[in-house]
Design an enzyme around this catalytic site. Sequence first.
Site, PDB file in Angstrom:
ATOM      1  N   TYR A 141       0.845  -1.197   0.000  1.00 38.20           N
ATOM      2  CA  TYR A 141       0.000   0.000   0.000  1.00 38.20           C
ATOM      3  C   TYR A 141       0.879   1.245   0.000  1.00 38.20           C
ATOM      4  O   TYR A 141       1.783   1.366   0.830  1.00 38.20           O
ATOM      5  CB  TYR A 141      -0.918   0.010   1.230  1.00 38.20           C
ATOM      6  CG  TYR A 141      -1.839   1.209   1.263  1.00 38.20           C
ATOM      7  CD1 TYR A 141      -2.862   1.341   0.330  1.00 38.20           C
ATOM      8  CD2 TYR A 141      -1.669   2.222   2.210  1.00 38.20           C
ATOM      9  CE1 TYR A 141      -3.709   2.447   0.353  1.00 38.20           C
ATOM     10  CE2 TYR A 141      -2.522   3.329   2.241  1.00 38.20           C
ATOM     11  CZ  TYR A 141      -3.533   3.430   1.304  1.00 38.20           C
ATOM     12  OH  TYR A 141      -4.362   4.530   1.335  1.00 38.20           O
ATOM     13  N   ASP A 233       9.272   3.108   0.983  1.00 40.01           N
ATOM     14  CA  ASP A 233       8.129   3.840   1.514  1.00 40.01           C
ATOM     15  C   ASP A 233       8.145   3.663   3.031  1.00 40.01           C
ATOM     16  O   ASP A 233       7.744   2.622   3.555  1.00 40.01           O
ATOM     17  CB  ASP A 233       6.828   3.307   0.907  1.00 40.01           C
ATOM     18  CG  ASP A 233       5.610   4.092   1.369  1.00 40.01           C
ATOM     19  OD1 ASP A 233       5.741   4.882   2.323  1.00 40.01           O
ATOM     20  OD2 ASP A 233       4.522   3.906   0.778  1.00 40.01           O
ATOM     21  N   LYS A 262       2.977  10.489   8.246  1.00 34.01           N
ATOM     22  CA  LYS A 262       2.582  10.094   9.604  1.00 34.01           C
ATOM     23  C   LYS A 262       3.434  10.757  10.702  1.00 34.01           C
ATOM     24  O   LYS A 262       3.254  11.934  10.948  1.00 34.01           O
ATOM     25  CB  LYS A 262       2.516   8.575   9.686  1.00 34.01           C
ATOM     26  CG  LYS A 262       1.440   8.097   8.675  1.00 34.01           C
ATOM     27  CD  LYS A 262       1.048   6.643   8.693  1.00 34.01           C
ATOM     28  CE  LYS A 262      -0.137   6.463   7.754  1.00 34.01           C
ATOM     29  NZ  LYS A 262      -0.011   5.422   6.774  1.00 34.01           N
TER      30      LYS A 262
HETATM   31  C1  LIG Z   1      -0.445   5.675   5.242  1.00 32.87           C
HETATM   32  C2  LIG Z   1       0.467   5.256   4.147  1.00 32.87           C
HETATM   33  C3  LIG Z   1       0.521   5.954   2.923  1.00 32.87           C
HETATM   34  C4  LIG Z   1      -0.439   7.049   2.588  1.00 32.87           C
HETATM   35  O1  LIG Z   1      -0.293   8.150   3.439  1.00 32.87           O
HETATM   36  P1  LIG Z   1      -1.521   9.178   3.541  1.00 32.87           P
HETATM   37  O2  LIG Z   1      -0.990  10.259   4.410  1.00 32.87           O
HETATM   38  O3  LIG Z   1      -2.663   8.416   4.135  1.00 32.87           O
HETATM   39  O4  LIG Z   1      -1.816   9.638   2.159  1.00 32.87           O
HETATM   40  C5  LIG Z   1       1.487   5.584   2.011  1.00 32.87           C
HETATM   41  N1  LIG Z   1       2.340   4.582   2.253  1.00 32.87           N
HETATM   42  C6  LIG Z   1       2.300   3.879   3.403  1.00 32.87           C
HETATM   43  C7  LIG Z   1       3.291   2.787   3.624  1.00 32.87           C
HETATM   44  C8  LIG Z   1       1.348   4.182   4.374  1.00 32.87           C
HETATM   45  O5  LIG Z   1       1.292   3.467   5.493  1.00 32.87           O
END
Ligand SMILES: *Cc1c(COP(=O)(O)O)cnc(C)c1O
Length: 421
Positions: A141, A233, A262
């Site tokens: 994701y 990521d 985050k």
């Molecule tokens: C939460 C998340 C995203 C997306 O971040 P948002 O701030 O919700 O757009 C992308 N990559 C990973 C691994 C995530 O956990």
Amino acid sequence: MHEGSRDCYDRALSVLPGGVNSSVRAIRPYPEFVAGGEGGHVVDVDGNRYVDHVLGYGPLLLGHTLPEPVRAAIHEALEAGPMYGMPTEVEVDLASFVVDHVPSVEQVRFVNSGTEATVSAVRLARGFTGRRKVIVMQGGYHGANDTTLVEGDLDGVAPSSAGVLPGAVEHTIPVPFNDPAAVEAAFEAHGDDVAAVLTEPVLANVGIVEPAEGYLERLRRLCDEHGALLVFDEVITGFRVGGLAGAQGAYGVTPDLTTFGKVVGGGFPVGALGGRVDVMESLTPVGDVFQSGTFSGHPVTMAAGLATLEYAEREGVYGHLADLGDQLRSGLRDLVADRAPTYTVVGRDSLFKVVFTRERGVRSVADVERAQRERWDRLFRPAMRDRGVLLPPNMHESQFLCDAHTEADVETTLAAYDAAL
Ligand SMILES: *Cc1c(COP(=O)(O)O)cnc(C)c1O
């Protein structure tokens, strides 16, 4: 008693699609509506108090009650005015902090969400290399990013969402995580057209799958051999796994680009990408890969993020979290051994989960996909909630600890698992 939440959701369903602003929140039959948070707990609109392991889906490293220095930094930024569309010093300060602590990062561009960070990282990797293909992990994701909303494998891909054009995923190659032969095959087929391998170093959005020994090193080597960029990521793992160095520090593998989100915004909307100078300076205004944003580097967010990370460093937050995490995971392992020996306890540092596997062990996304998801969603999560412990709505979402959690909270959580497993 959940009448208040029920009534709020009834109103919400009229004016918000599905009653929510992020689809994962639409818990059945209705979500808990939050009135406020305190330390490691949240209180819903009906006055029920829970130990909170959702924690905003990751951003709340310190919990709901921000320590005084963090509050002061936020208030100071707020008093000066919300934002300007002109540079501020605090952006430079937070960028310097990230550069000083994350091994691979020499420059940073702040954006407003993890999604925006991964969208920009994919565009940057393609622009920098002049190539089209992006290898991603099946079940991985990266936010609401057209390029990565994909299903399939090396032999064929399709969008995983309506509204995403087949052309948007035409050059995305999904491979199974922890399967080096599959990545090798992708490179063999498309090596000189691969712009990047994009992966979470630990898959934290699908039950938590840790990289097998040598797997990340293998990705690094393949990218080097084929002139592709390795993009981690770290939107979840950044400033959570491996402390201030991130998962790349913990596993000792250095990507070319990293995405953040985050935690780095201290609870406010944020994303960032960082990496090697030569790659990062391909972004406008130096290079020709377009990237821009009205709210990017928002001063209140930057102040919150910087104060949070400085506090974490000064106060030994990561040590406390690792200890609590070890205590919790070890308690869970004992419970699972006793009551559900096929289940698997996963996670590290402040991430944890019990995956309801049908055979002990989580080595691949397939192990998570085959697990007892319906039992988790329909029976287990509500049972935990009824015992005062709030978990995210499904088995795929990571669960978190925060600095405000205590040993007593860990005991409460373990007692709830004991009863609900
Ligand atoms: C939460 C998340 C995203 C997306 O971040 P948002 O701030 O919700 O757009 C992308 N990559 C990973 C691994 C995530 O956990």
